[in-house]
Scaffold this active site. Structure first.
Site, short mmCIF file in Angstrom:
data_model
loop_
_atom_site.label_atom_id
_atom_site.label_comp_id
_atom_site.label_asym_id
_atom_site.label_seq_id
_atom_site.Cartn_x
_atom_site.Cartn_y
_atom_site.Cartn_z
N HIS A 9 0.82 -1.21 0.00
CA HIS A 9 0.00 0.00 0.00
C HIS A 9 0.86 1.26 0.00
O HIS A 9 2.02 1.23 0.41
CB HIS A 9 -0.95 0.00 1.20
CG HIS A 9 -2.05 -1.00 1.06
ND1 HIS A 9 -1.90 -2.32 1.48
CD2 HIS A 9 -3.28 -0.90 0.53
CE1 HIS A 9 -3.02 -2.98 1.19
NE2 HIS A 9 -3.86 -2.15 0.63
N ARG B 147 5.20 6.96 1.17
CA ARG B 147 5.75 5.72 1.73
C ARG B 147 5.09 4.55 1.00
O ARG B 147 3.93 4.26 1.20
CB ARG B 147 5.49 5.61 3.23
CG ARG B 147 5.91 4.24 3.80
CD ARG B 147 5.86 4.20 5.32
NE ARG B 147 4.56 4.51 5.87
CZ ARG B 147 3.67 3.60 6.31
NH1 ARG B 147 3.95 2.31 6.25
NH2 ARG B 147 2.51 3.99 6.81
N TYR B 148 5.87 3.91 0.14
CA TYR B 148 5.44 2.69 -0.51
C TYR B 148 5.76 1.56 0.46
O TYR B 148 6.92 1.17 0.60
CB TYR B 148 6.17 2.48 -1.85
CG TYR B 148 5.68 3.40 -2.94
CD1 TYR B 148 4.74 2.95 -3.86
CD2 TYR B 148 6.12 4.72 -3.04
CE1 TYR B 148 4.28 3.78 -4.87
CE2 TYR B 148 5.67 5.56 -4.04
CZ TYR B 148 4.74 5.08 -4.95
OH TYR B 148 4.28 5.90 -5.95
N CYS B 149 4.76 1.07 1.16
CA CYS B 149 4.91 0.04 2.19
C CYS B 149 4.64 -1.31 1.53
O CYS B 149 3.50 -1.65 1.24
CB CYS B 149 3.93 0.33 3.32
SG CYS B 149 4.12 -0.74 4.75
N MET B 150 5.70 -2.07 1.28
CA MET B 150 5.61 -3.27 0.47
C MET B 150 5.75 -4.55 1.28
O MET B 150 6.36 -4.56 2.35
CB MET B 150 6.70 -3.24 -0.61
CG MET B 150 6.65 -2.02 -1.51
SD MET B 150 5.19 -1.94 -2.57
CE MET B 150 4.13 -0.82 -1.68
#
Length: 152
Positions: free
Chosen positions: A105, A118-121
């Protein structure tokens, strides 16, 4: 190496149960108990299904979330953002553009000096390719990212 990044039945058959659940069923792995949340090596992260380059360690940062977090994708065209209304809230889901793998997300609480994203992968959605193996694995075009970051 082919640059046609897509989902194939062969690629799906190689996934672990967790990788399949995350990439195909939109699952989320546990924080602080995943492969890359604390990885500090130089390299790129590619889609575990298709091999599509997604993120660079040069854009990775410590978010405190327990998942690998990045300020931006390696190429804007590598990811697709979709509205996710699951879990009784609205979030922005991030998927790979080639294989349509669920990656994680996108949030707006990232470092302000790097754009605030913030690309929280999920680690399970990605495979890490260390900088020393980029050429051998067909990702030599990404070597300049690391030469530039070392020079600065």
């Amino acid at each position: 190496m082919s640059t046609e990044y897509r989902k194939t039945s062969e690629a799906l058959s190689r996934l672990t149960d967790r990788q399949f659940a995350v990439t195909q069923d939109d699952a989320t792995e546990p924080p602080f108990r995943n492969e890359y949340w604390d990885n500090h090596e130089d390299g790129i992260y590619v889609d575990v299904v298709s091999g599509q380059p997604l993120f660079s360690s040069t854009d990775k940062f410590e978010s405190g979330s327990g998942w690998p977090s990045f300020t931006k994708p390696i190429d804007d065209a590598a990811v697709v953002n979709k509205t996710d209304r699951s879990l009784w809230m609205t979030r922005t889901e991030v998927r790979s553009s080639g294989a349509d793998s669920h990656l994680g997300h996108l949030f707006d609480d990232g470092p302000r000096d790097a754009g605030g994203l913030r690309y929280c992968m999920n680690s399970a959605a990605m495979r890490f390719v260390p900088v020393g193996e980029l050429e051998a694995q067909g990702y030599g075009a990404y070597l300049p990212l690391f030469r530039e970051s070392r020079a600065s």
